[in-house]
Design a protein around this motif. Structure first.
Motif, short mmCIF file in Angstrom:
data_model
loop_
_atom_site.label_atom_id
_atom_site.label_comp_id
_atom_site.label_asym_id
_atom_site.label_seq_id
_atom_site.Cartn_x
_atom_site.Cartn_y
_atom_site.Cartn_z
N SER B 163 -5.81 -12.76 -3.04
CA SER B 163 -5.60 -11.78 -1.97
C SER B 163 -6.94 -11.36 -1.38
CB SER B 163 -4.90 -10.54 -2.55
OG SER B 163 -5.86 -9.71 -3.19
N ASN B 164 -6.86 -10.53 -0.36
CA ASN B 164 -8.07 -9.97 0.25
C ASN B 164 -8.23 -8.49 -0.09
OD1 ASN B 164 -9.08 -12.25 1.73
ND2 ASN B 164 -7.26 -12.06 3.02
N GLU B 165 -7.62 -8.06 -1.17
CA GLU B 165 -7.73 -6.65 -1.56
C GLU B 165 -9.22 -6.34 -1.74
OE1 GLU B 165 -7.51 -2.94 -3.74
OE2 GLU B 165 -8.49 -4.77 -4.42
N TRP B 166 -9.68 -5.21 -1.20
CA TRP B 166 -11.12 -4.98 -1.08
C TRP B 166 -11.84 -4.92 -2.44
CZ3 TRP B 166 -13.64 -0.86 -3.26
CH2 TRP B 166 -12.84 0.17 -3.73
N ILE B 171 -15.36 -7.72 -6.53
CA ILE B 171 -15.56 -8.43 -7.80
C ILE B 171 -15.87 -9.90 -7.54
CG2 ILE B 171 -14.44 -9.13 -9.95
CD1 ILE B 171 -12.71 -6.61 -9.74
N ARG B 172 -15.09 -10.49 -6.62
CA ARG B 172 -15.31 -11.91 -6.30
C ARG B 172 -16.71 -12.13 -5.77
NH1 ARG B 172 -10.33 -13.17 -3.10
NH2 ARG B 172 -11.75 -13.23 -1.33
N SER B 173 -17.19 -11.18 -4.98
CA SER B 173 -18.50 -11.40 -4.37
C SER B 173 -19.59 -11.42 -5.45
CB SER B 173 -18.79 -10.37 -3.28
OG SER B 173 -19.71 -9.42 -3.69
N PHE B 174 -19.41 -10.64 -6.50
CA PHE B 174 -20.37 -10.71 -7.62
C PHE B 174 -20.15 -11.98 -8.43
CE2 PHE B 174 -21.36 -10.20 -12.10
CZ PHE B 174 -22.70 -9.81 -12.05
N CYS B 175 -18.91 -12.24 -8.79
CA CYS B 175 -18.63 -13.34 -9.73
C CYS B 175 -18.80 -14.71 -9.07
CB CYS B 175 -17.22 -13.20 -10.31
SG CYS B 175 -17.05 -11.75 -11.36
N GLN B 399 -20.41 -4.51 -1.72
CA GLN B 399 -19.07 -4.48 -1.08
C GLN B 399 -18.34 -3.16 -1.38
OE1 GLN B 399 -18.47 -7.53 0.72
NE2 GLN B 399 -20.51 -7.92 -0.05
N LEU B 400 -19.04 -2.20 -1.95
CA LEU B 400 -18.41 -0.92 -2.30
C LEU B 400 -18.69 0.09 -1.19
CD1 LEU B 400 -19.40 -0.80 -6.09
CD2 LEU B 400 -17.16 -1.38 -5.10
N PRO B 401 -17.88 1.17 -1.14
CA PRO B 401 -18.07 2.15 -0.07
C PRO B 401 -19.47 2.76 -0.11
CG PRO B 401 -15.96 2.50 -1.16
CD PRO B 401 -16.70 1.47 -1.97
#
Lengths: 336, 496
Positions: B163-166, B171-175, B399-401
C-alpha cells in the motif's frame, strides 16, 4: 471530515488475505505464508530515488527479463515448502547422516580410497560454495516469493553440503595426517583439469546478473550437471572403491538436488504454459550455456576415471550424466 | 572417529579461491560488496561472532517451531484476542503490519550478503540469517491469518507494504534504502548492528514483556521466539565494524550516525506510542524513554566506545528528542488517525496523564495544552475539529511529519536547496544526514511531494486516503471510542 467508519461493522470478516481475491477455496498454509511476499514488484521497485543503484539493478536485471509471465505469484513449488517443513525434513536427513557416520564409526571401517576422495570429494566444498552464492543471488532477484523462497532453501542445501564435505575432510585428515587433507583442495579446484569445467561454470555464473540467465545457467545447466557428476556419478565410483559411507552421504545430498529439479522444472513448465513464447526464450538461454555444459561434462567426467581402471570410462560417465540431464530438461518441458 | 563441530568448522569456512575465468571485480562488484578501498586480504580477519552447524540449526529450529505451533493451537482455542484491551490490540495490528514484510526483506538483504559479502565466513553465516528471516515472516503471517476472522486489520500484515500508507512508506524508505540498496558493509552496520542489535531488540523484548503483562500470551511467545534468532544473527555487524575501523573509521562513524538517527526516528513513531499510550497503564513495565536508555542508549554508547568511535555529534539533540519526539508523533498520528490502519489509543485520561507527567516532567507544558483543546472539542461534540482536512508537511529524509522531533516550542522546518529543488527536514540532524550523500535522497518524492505534483487524485484528503489503500473497515479511529475524554467532563469522577 467523514471517514466512513460507521461502515466498519457491515463488512463480513475476512476468511483469508484479501490479496487472494476470489480464490474459490481455502488457501494452503504454504500459500498463506508465501503469497505476494515480495513488495518490490512495482514500477520503481524500491522506495528510493529511481536512479539509485538498487532500483536500476532490479529494473535492468529482473524486470527487463524476456523470460516473463504476467504474474509469477501464480507459480507453486511442487514441494510447497515452508520454513517449518524445510527444517523438519532436513533435520530428518541430517539425523540419517549422523546415524550413517555413527554406524561406520562403530563398525570400525578403515578408509579405503584416500586418493579418490582427495581428488573427487574434498575439493567439492568450493563447488558447493559457488552453487550456494548463486542460489542466494537467485533468491534476491526472484520475481516472486514463491520463487525466491525455493532459492533460499536451495542456498541452505549447499551450506549443508559444504559442512558435510568439511566433516569428511577433517576425518580423512585425522586418519592420514601426512596427506594434508583440508589444505590441498584449493589447488585441485583451481588447477586440476577435471575440475576446470565446473569452476569455469561457477565463475561464469558469478557474472550472470540477469535473473533469467542466472536461473537457466544455474538451475537448468551447471547445477544439474554438477550434481550428476559430483554426487550421483561420484556415488557410483565410491561404491566401486568400497567407500560406501561417502556413497550414502552423496545419495542423501542428492535428495536436495532432486528437490531443486522439481521446482525448477515446475517453474519452466508454468512459464511455458502461461506464455508459449517462453519456450523459445528458454532454449535461447540454454543454447548460450550449451558450450559450457559440454566443457563441464568433458572435464568433469574424468574426475574419477583414473581410479576406476577398466570399470567406468569417462565416456560412460559422460553419457550417464548427459542422459540424466536430458531427462531432467524433458521434465522441464525442454530439450538439451 | 566422530568429530565435534569445532574440529571441522575451519575447513567449512576456508572457501576463497582465485577467480581466473572472470575478473574478481566483475563477480564481486564494489557497489554490492562495499569493499572499495579495503584490501581483499583484510577480510581474512572477519571472524564469526557465533558458530552454528547446519545440523544443529535444523534440529534446534525444528524444536522451536514445534513449540510455537503449540502456542498457536492453544491461542486458536482460547479467547485471548477477544478479551484483549482494544488499545493493546492496536499494538498487534501496528506491529504485524509494520514488521512482517521487513522480515521478508531481510531475507533478500541476507541473500545479498550470502552472495556478495567479501568474506566466505560472512557469506556462510548469512545463510542461517536468510532462513531465520523466512521463519519470522511466516510466523507473523500465520498468527495474523488466525486472527483475521476477528479483525480485518490483520490483513495488513500481508498487505501493508503493497500500500501507500504513509507510515509504511516511511518504513519502506528506510528499509529499502539500507537493506536493499546499500552495499554489504554499510548494510551490516546500519541494519545488523544498529537497527537489529539495538532497536528491534527493544521492540521484541520490551514489547514481549508488555504483551505478557497485557495478557496476550500468544503475541508475547511469538516475539520471544523470534528474538532468540534475532539476537544470534544481529551479531554479524560487529566483525564487519572491526575490519572497517582498521581501514575507514570515518565511514564507519558516518554510517552509524546516520542509521542510528533514522532508526531512532522510526522507532519513535512506531514503538514510542505503543509503549507510552497504547499499552494499558497497569501493564506498562517501563516507559519508552526508560527502555531506550536501558536497551539502546547504553548499548550503543558501549559499542561506540569499544570500537574507538565517538558519540554522534547530535547526541544532545537526540537526548532532547527522546524526551519529546514520540509524544509529538503520537499526537500527530492520533489526529491524522484516518491515515492509519490501526486504531490509536489516545492514552490521555487523567490517570494516564499523571503517569506521562511523572515519566516526562515537561509533558504537560508541551502536549497537555494541545490535548486539552482536543478534549474540549470531543466533549462538546465538535468532532470535525479533531480530524484533519489536509496533509502535514513531511520530512524529505525520514518521511515523518515536520515538527515532531522536539517539544511544542520547536516546530520549525529546516530547509536546504539542492540542484534547484527545495528539500524540507524535520530537524538539523535529518538535514545533516541528507548532506552526507545528497544524491542518495535527492531523487525521491515524499507523499506531500507526490500530492503537490498531482500524482494523487482526487487531490484532497479523501483521494489521499484512497491512494493509501485505507478502506473503512480498517481506517483508524480512537481505540476506545473517546471514552477517556469523559474523564474531563465537569461532573466526571476520574477514571483513575
Amino acid at each position: 471530515m467523514d471517514t466512513g467508519n460507521s461502515e466498519e461493522l457491515r463488512r463480513p470478516p475476512l476468511k483469508t488475505w484479501s490479496a487472494f481475491g476470489n480464490l474459490g477455496r481455502r488457501p494452503s498454509e504454504y500459500e498463506i505464508v508465501t503469497h505476494q511476499m515480495n513488495h518490490t514488484l512495482r514500477d520503481k521497485p524500491l522506495e528510493i530515488g529511481p536512479d539509485r543503484h538498487g532500483n536500476r539493478w532490479l529494473v535492468r536485471h529482473r524486470d527487463a527479463a524476456k523470460f516473463a509471465v504476467k504474474d509469477w505469484d501464480g507459480f507453486r513449488d511442487p514441494d510447497q515448502l515452508t520454513y517449518r517443513k524445510y527444517v523438519t525434513s532436513q533435520d530428518n536427513s541430517e539425523t540419517y547422516l549422523d546415524a550413517v557416520l555413527q554406524e561406520f564409526d562403530q563398525l570400525g571401517r578403515a578408509e579405503t580410497a584416500p586418493d579418490f576422495l582427495q581428488a573427487c570429494l574434498t575439493p567439492s566444498r568450493y563447488l558447493a560454495h559457488g552453487l550456494q552464492m548463486m542460489s542466494a543471488y537467485l533468491q534476491q532477484l526472484a520475481p516472486s516469493a514463491y520463487v525466491g523462497n525455493c532459492a533460499a532453501f536451495q542456498t541452505a542445501d549447499h551450506l549443508r553440503r559444504v559442512q558435510r564435505v568439511a566433516y569428511r575432510t577433517k576425518q580423512l585428515d585425522r586418519t592420514y595426517p601426512g596427506r594434508s587433507f583440508g589444505t590441498t583442495e584449493r589447488r585441485a579446484w583451481e588447477q586440476a583439469p577435471a575440475w576446470q569445467g565446473l569452476r569455469k561454470g561457477i565463475e561464469r555464473l558469478l557474472v550472470a546478473f540477469d535473473w533469467d540467465d542466472a536461473f537457466v545457467g544455474l538451475n537448468l545447466v551447471v547445477k544439474p550437471l554438477a550434481d550428476e557428476l559430483t554426487l550421483r556419478q561420484f556415488a557410483v565410483a565410491a561404491r566401486h572403491l568400497n567407500t560406501e559411507l561417502d556413497a550414502l552421504v552423496a545419495d542423501n545430498l542428492f535428495l536436495d538436488a532432486e528437490r531443486s529439479r522439481r521446482w525448477s522444472a515446475a517453474l519452466t513448465r508454468f512459464a511455458i504454459a502461461e506464455d508459449s513464447v517462453n519456450l523459445g526464450r528458454l532454449h535461447t538461454l540454454i543454447a548460450k550455456w550449451r558450450p559450457l555444459a559440454d566443457e563441464i561434462v568433458e572435464t568433469g567426467s574424468r574426475l574419477s576415471e583414473a581410479f576406476l581402471p577398466g570399470l567406468n570410462s569417462s565416456d560412460q560417465i559422460a553419457a550417464a550424466a548427459v542422459g540424466a540431464w536430458r531427462s531432467f530438461l524433458e521434465e522441464a518441458g525442454l530439450q538439451a | 572417529m566422530l568429530l565435534d563441530r569445532d574440529d571441522w568448522y575451519g575447513v567449512a569456512h576456508d572457501l576463497e579461491w582465485s577467480l581466473s575465468y572472470v575478473e574478481h571485480e566483475d563477480a564481486f562488484p564494489d557497489a554490492w560488496t562495499g569493499s572499495n578501498g579495503i584490501p581483499r586480504e583484510a577480510w581474512r580477519a572477519w571472524e564469526e561472532p557465533f558458530r552454528v552447524s547446519y545440523r544443529d540449526y535444523v534440529a534446534v529450529q525444528r524444536e522451536k517451531e514445534a513449540g510455537v505451533a503449540g502456542v498457536r493451537d492453544a491461542l486458536k482455542r482460547s479467547r485471548v484476542y477477544q478479551n484483549l484491551h482494544p488499545s493493546f490490540a492496536a499494538v498487534s495490528h501496528l506491529h504485524m503490519g509494520a514488521t512482517c514484510m521487513i522480515e521478508q526483506m531481510a531475507v533478500m538483504m541476507l541473500g545479498r550478503f550470502a552472495r556478495f559479502a567479501p568474506s566466505p565466513r560472512w557469506r556462510n553465516i548469512s545463510v542461517f540469517g536468510m532462513l531465520d528471516e523466512i521463519r519470522h515472516a511466516q510466523l507473523d503471517l500465520l498468527f495474523s491469518h488466525d486472527l483475521l476472522k476477528y479483525d480485518s486489520r490483520f490483513d495488513w500484515c500481508q498487505k501493508a507494504f503493497h500500500s501507500n500508507e504513509w507510515a509504511i512508506i516511511a518504513i519502506r524508505s528506510f528499509c529499502d534504502d539500507w537493506m536493499l540498496d546499500t552495499n554489504c558493509i554499510d548494510a551490516a552496520l546500519a541494519v545488523n548492528l544498529t537497527f537489529e542489535h539495538g532497536f528491534t531488540n527493544m521492540q521484541f523484548v520490551a514489547l514481549a514483556a508488555d504483551a505478557m503483562e497485557a495478557g496476550d500470551v500468544g503475541f508475547s511467545n511469538l516475539l520471544s521466539s523470534i528474538q532468540t534468532d534475532e539476537a544470534r544473527h544481529a551479531q554479524q555487524g560487529f566483525p564487519t565494524l572491526e575490519v572497517l575501523m582498521k581501514h575507514d573509521p570515518e565511514r564507519a562513524q558516518r554510517v552509524l550516525d546516520v542509521s542510528f538517527w533514522r532508526s531512532f526516528r522510526l522507532f519513535q513513531a512506531m514503538t514510542g506510542p505503543a509503549m507510552d499510550y497504547y499499552t494499558p497503564l497497569d501493564r506498562r513495565t517501563m516507559s519508552f524513554k526508560e527502555f531506550m536508555l536501558e536497551w539502546v542508549v547504553d548499548q550503543h554508547e558501549r559499542t561506540l566506545r569499544d570500537y574507538g568511535l565517538k558519540r554522534p555529534w547530535y547526541w544532545d539533540t537526540f537526548l532532547q528528542s527522546l524526551e519529546h519526539g514520540h509524544h509529538a508523533l503520537h499526537l500527530g498520528m492520533w489526529f491524522w488517525r484516518p491515515t492509519l490502519f490501526w486504531k490509536p489509543s489516545a492514552g490521555v485520561s487523567k490517570v494516564e496523564r499523571r503517569w506521562l507527567n511523572d515519566k516526562y516532567p515537561s509533558w504537560e507544558d508541551s502536549w497537555g495544552v494541545l490535548w486539552d483543546e482536543i478534549i474540549q472539542n470531543v466533549n462538546h461534540g465538535r468532532m470535525a475539529q479533531t480530524l484533519p482536512e489536509t496533509l502535514p508537511a513531511l520530512c524529505n529524509l525520514t518521511q515523518l511529519p515536520i515538527g515532531t522531533h522536539l517539544d511544542r516550542h520547536h516546530l520549525e522546518c529546516v530547509t536546504r536547496e539542492h540542484h534547484g529543488r527545495m528539500y524540507y527536514f524535520d530537524s538539523e540532524v535529518s538535514k545533516w544526514c541528507f548532506e552526507q550523500e545528497p544524491e542518495r535522497y535527492a531523487g525521491h518524492l515524499n507523499v506531500v511531494d507526490r500530492f503537490v505534483a498531482g500524482l494523487i487524485q482526487p487531490a484532497d484528503l479523501s483521494g489521499v486516503l484512497q491512494w493509501m489503500g485505507l478502506t473503512p473497515d480498517v481506517m483508524g479511529d480512537d481505540a476506545v471510542d473517546y471514552s477517556w475524554a469523559r474523564d474531563y467532563l465537569p461532573d466526571a469522577q476520574s477514571a483513575g
